[in-house]
Design a protein around this motif. Structure first.
Motif, PDB file in Angstrom:
ATOM      1  N   ILE A 159       0.701  -1.129   0.005  1.00 52.43           N
ATOM      2  CA  ILE A 159       0.099   0.092  -0.183  1.00 52.43           C
ATOM      3  C   ILE A 159       0.801   1.216   0.025  1.00 52.43           C
ATOM      4  O   ILE A 159       0.550   2.290  -0.713  1.00 52.43           O
ATOM      5  CB  ILE A 159      -0.842   0.043   1.131  1.00 52.43           C
ATOM      6  CG1 ILE A 159      -1.991  -1.202   1.075  1.00 52.43           C
ATOM      7  CG2 ILE A 159      -1.829   1.524   1.477  1.00 52.43           C
ATOM      8  CD1 ILE A 159      -2.715  -1.541   2.465  1.00 52.43           C
ATOM      9  N   THR A 160       1.919   1.253   0.827  1.00 52.90           N
ATOM     10  CA  THR A 160       2.791   2.438   0.855  1.00 52.90           C
ATOM     11  C   THR A 160       3.522   2.586  -0.631  1.00 52.90           C
ATOM     12  O   THR A 160       3.592   3.783  -1.231  1.00 52.90           O
ATOM     13  CB  THR A 160       3.809   2.134   2.101  1.00 52.90           C
ATOM     14  OG1 THR A 160       3.243   1.857   3.274  1.00 52.90           O
ATOM     15  CG2 THR A 160       4.983   3.372   1.952  1.00 52.90           C
ATOM     16  N   LYS A 161       3.981   1.417  -0.895  1.00 46.57           N
ATOM     17  CA  LYS A 161       4.688   1.378  -2.382  1.00 46.57           C
ATOM     18  C   LYS A 161       3.581   2.384  -3.626  1.00 46.57           C
ATOM     19  O   LYS A 161       4.171   3.190  -4.052  1.00 46.57           O
ATOM     20  CB  LYS A 161       5.012   0.164  -2.862  1.00 46.57           C
ATOM     21  CG  LYS A 161       5.523   0.189  -4.150  1.00 46.57           C
ATOM     22  CD  LYS A 161       6.043  -1.323  -4.810  1.00 46.57           C
ATOM     23  CE  LYS A 161       6.501  -1.312  -5.933  1.00 46.57           C
ATOM     24  NZ  LYS A 161       6.945  -2.875  -6.416  1.00 46.57           N
ATOM     25  N   TYR A 162       2.474   1.608  -3.518  1.00 48.52           N
ATOM     26  CA  TYR A 162       1.582   2.128  -4.434  1.00 48.52           C
ATOM     27  C   TYR A 162       1.099   3.412  -4.293  1.00 48.52           C
ATOM     28  O   TYR A 162       0.739   4.239  -5.231  1.00 48.52           O
ATOM     29  CB  TYR A 162       0.572   1.093  -4.910  1.00 48.52           C
ATOM     30  CG  TYR A 162       1.168  -0.135  -5.779  1.00 48.52           C
ATOM     31  CD1 TYR A 162       1.170  -0.032  -7.175  1.00 48.52           C
ATOM     32  CD2 TYR A 162       1.906  -1.289  -5.199  1.00 48.52           C
ATOM     33  CE1 TYR A 162       1.858  -1.036  -8.051  1.00 48.52           C
ATOM     34  CE2 TYR A 162       2.463  -2.081  -6.135  1.00 48.52           C
ATOM     35  CZ  TYR A 162       2.191  -1.832  -7.467  1.00 48.52           C
ATOM     36  OH  TYR A 162       2.914  -2.923  -8.209  1.00 48.52           O
ATOM     37  N   THR A 163       0.853   4.034  -3.087  1.00 52.49           N
ATOM     38  CA  THR A 163       0.379   5.284  -2.770  1.00 52.49           C
ATOM     39  C   THR A 163       1.303   6.236  -3.115  1.00 52.49           C
ATOM     40  O   THR A 163       1.075   7.143  -3.706  1.00 52.49           O
ATOM     41  CB  THR A 163       0.091   5.324  -1.216  1.00 52.49           C
ATOM     42  OG1 THR A 163      -0.999   4.559  -0.891  1.00 52.49           O
ATOM     43  CG2 THR A 163      -0.211   6.624  -0.874  1.00 52.49           C
ATOM     44  N   LYS A 164       2.601   5.946  -3.129  1.00 52.50           N
ATOM     45  CA  LYS A 164       3.747   6.676  -3.601  1.00 52.50           C
ATOM     46  C   LYS A 164       3.745   6.724  -5.074  1.00 52.50           C
ATOM     47  O   LYS A 164       3.979   8.088  -5.572  1.00 52.50           O
ATOM     48  CB  LYS A 164       5.060   6.280  -2.977  1.00 52.50           C
ATOM     49  CG  LYS A 164       6.397   7.108  -3.577  1.00 52.50           C
ATOM     50  CD  LYS A 164       7.508   6.692  -2.937  1.00 52.50           C
ATOM     51  CE  LYS A 164       8.595   7.653  -3.386  1.00 52.50           C
ATOM     52  NZ  LYS A 164       8.738   7.846  -4.695  1.00 52.50           N
ATOM     53  N   ILE A 165       3.355   5.773  -5.849  1.00 50.64           N
ATOM     54  CA  ILE A 165       3.434   5.644  -7.243  1.00 50.64           C
ATOM     55  C   ILE A 165       2.190   6.689  -7.583  1.00 50.64           C
ATOM     56  O   ILE A 165       2.218   7.357  -8.376  1.00 50.64           O
ATOM     57  CB  ILE A 165       3.090   4.283  -7.705  1.00 50.64           C
ATOM     58  CG1 ILE A 165       4.458   3.661  -7.834  1.00 50.64           C
ATOM     59  CG2 ILE A 165       2.810   4.271  -9.156  1.00 50.64           C
ATOM     60  CD1 ILE A 165       4.318   1.982  -8.149  1.00 50.64           C
ATOM     61  N   LEU A 166       1.144   6.588  -7.065  1.00 50.53           N
ATOM     62  CA  LEU A 166      -0.119   7.246  -7.299  1.00 50.53           C
ATOM     63  C   LEU A 166       0.177   8.959  -7.134  1.00 50.53           C
ATOM     64  O   LEU A 166      -0.255   9.825  -7.709  1.00 50.53           O
ATOM     65  CB  LEU A 166      -1.081   6.973  -6.421  1.00 50.53           C
ATOM     66  CG  LEU A 166      -1.732   5.553  -6.749  1.00 50.53           C
ATOM     67  CD1 LEU A 166      -2.842   5.346  -5.820  1.00 50.53           C
ATOM     68  CD2 LEU A 166      -2.251   5.682  -8.172  1.00 50.53           C
ATOM     69  N   LYS A 167       1.012   9.207  -5.928  1.00 51.85           N
ATOM     70  CA  LYS A 167       1.159  10.543  -5.344  1.00 51.85           C
ATOM     71  C   LYS A 167       2.234  11.241  -6.591  1.00 51.85           C
ATOM     72  O   LYS A 167       2.110  12.284  -6.996  1.00 51.85           O
ATOM     73  CB  LYS A 167       2.026  10.539  -4.350  1.00 51.85           C
ATOM     74  CG  LYS A 167       1.097  10.500  -3.003  1.00 51.85           C
ATOM     75  CD  LYS A 167       1.790  10.359  -1.687  1.00 51.85           C
ATOM     76  CE  LYS A 167       2.867  11.652  -1.452  1.00 51.85           C
ATOM     77  NZ  LYS A 167       3.588  11.573  -0.030  1.00 51.85           N
ATOM     78  N   ASP A 168       3.118  10.251  -6.885  1.00 52.80           N
ATOM     79  CA  ASP A 168       4.258  10.676  -7.778  1.00 52.80           C
ATOM     80  C   ASP A 168       3.546  11.028  -9.172  1.00 52.80           C
ATOM     81  O   ASP A 168       4.290  12.124  -9.819  1.00 52.80           O
ATOM     82  CB  ASP A 168       5.273   9.547  -8.178  1.00 52.80           C
ATOM     83  CG  ASP A 168       6.282   9.551  -7.025  1.00 52.80           C
ATOM     84  OD1 ASP A 168       6.249  10.450  -5.978  1.00 52.80           O
ATOM     85  OD2 ASP A 168       6.963   8.427  -6.733  1.00 52.80           O
ATOM     86  N   ASN A 169       2.525  10.317  -9.670  1.00 52.11           N
ATOM     87  CA  ASN A 169       1.766  10.615 -10.888  1.00 52.11           C
ATOM     88  C   ASN A 169       0.694  11.709 -10.662  1.00 52.11           C
ATOM     89  O   ASN A 169      -0.104  11.649 -11.698  1.00 52.11           O
ATOM     90  CB  ASN A 169       1.428   9.251 -11.459  1.00 52.11           C
ATOM     91  CG  ASN A 169       2.442   8.627 -11.922  1.00 52.11           C
ATOM     92  OD1 ASN A 169       2.810   8.732 -13.041  1.00 52.11           O
ATOM     93  ND2 ASN A 169       2.818   7.491 -11.399  1.00 52.11           N
ATOM     94  N   LYS A 170       0.535  12.494  -9.542  1.00 57.72           N
ATOM     95  CA  LYS A 170      -0.294  13.415  -9.152  1.00 57.72           C
ATOM     96  C   LYS A 170      -1.683  12.993  -9.273  1.00 57.72           C
ATOM     97  O   LYS A 170      -2.493  13.827  -9.704  1.00 57.72           O
ATOM     98  CB  LYS A 170       0.087  14.570 -10.180  1.00 57.72           C
ATOM     99  CG  LYS A 170       1.508  15.184  -9.904  1.00 57.72           C
ATOM    100  CD  LYS A 170       1.699  16.502 -10.629  1.00 57.72           C
ATOM    101  CE  LYS A 170       2.948  17.036 -10.214  1.00 57.72           C
ATOM    102  NZ  LYS A 170       3.919  16.248 -10.031  1.00 57.72           N
TER     103      LYS A 170
END
Length: 215
Positions: A159-170
């Motif tokens: 969850i932490t990993k993919y939350t960061k991916i979603l954040k990085d892609n705004k």
């Protein structure tokens, strides 16, 4: 803009893999594209696998078997055709949202471009956050990572990993909350007063307009 509607009961089902969740969403899309004229449709399975990010026939058969066992499709598929189209007998009850809570996102949530960026887990998380948003004007969800892990097939690290991916892609914005004083006090065994602190869950904000820009 056409929207994909997913039942909350599926979004928050930890026994439903994120890969199968994605394929179900694609089947729901196909059902509505056909204007609900039939529950049986045919696929070029190699083309479908490409756009659904499925790497192998074995992986696709595993997903189809899970969907069959869950009652999403009515026909059991043991082998994939070599030249013919693949027939899917879709159970339209999965599209019957009447009286059932559901979350909806623009159909661009299923674009190959987006899938390549955020993976099945990222797509699942976007639907998950949307399923808990009550105030659509603000687009935020405030469930804890522990709850998300309990209600999906993901660990807290995932969850932490993919939350960061979603954040990085705004695609999302996360408002983090730190320990906050409650101004209430409790006494220890020696009658010393100690202030209590509470940490509130993060707020997850979705950027629906950014999501619409994918093709």
């Amino acid at each position: 803009m056409f929207k994909i509607q997913m039942p909350n009961s599926v979004i928050r089902d930890s026994e439903f893999s994120s890969a199968s969740f994605y394929v179900l969403a694609k089947f729901i899309q196909r059902f509505y594209v056909q204007k609900q004229s039939t529950t049986t449709f045919q696929l070029d399975h190699k083309q479908f696998m490409y756009y659904a990010g499925i790497k192998s026939n074995q992986g696709f058969k595993k997903i189809l078997n899970e969907l069959y066992e869950r009652g999403v499709i009515k026909n059991k598929i043991d082998t994939l055709p070599r030249k013919e189209l693949l027939t899917i007998e879709f159970n339209a009850e999965w599209c019957d949202e009447q009286g059932k809570p559901f979350a909806q996102l623009p159909y661009t949530i299923l674009s190959k471009e987006l899938l390549d960026l955020i993976g099945y887990q990222g797509v699942r998380l976007l639907f998950y956050f949307r399923s808990y948003i009550r105030n659509t004007a603000h687009h935020f969800c405030f469930t804890s990572q522990e709850t998300i892990a309990t209600e999906t097939d993901m660990t807290e690290n995932t969850i932490t990993k993919y939350t960061k991916i979603l954040k990085d892609n705004k695609l999302i914005r996360v408002s983090k909350h730190v320990l906050t004083a409650t101004y209430s006090y409790e006494e220890d065994e020696f009658n010393n007063s100690k202030m209590e602190f509470k940490k509130y869950n993060n707020h997850y904000f979705l950027d629906i307009e950014k999501l619409k820009k994918f093709k």
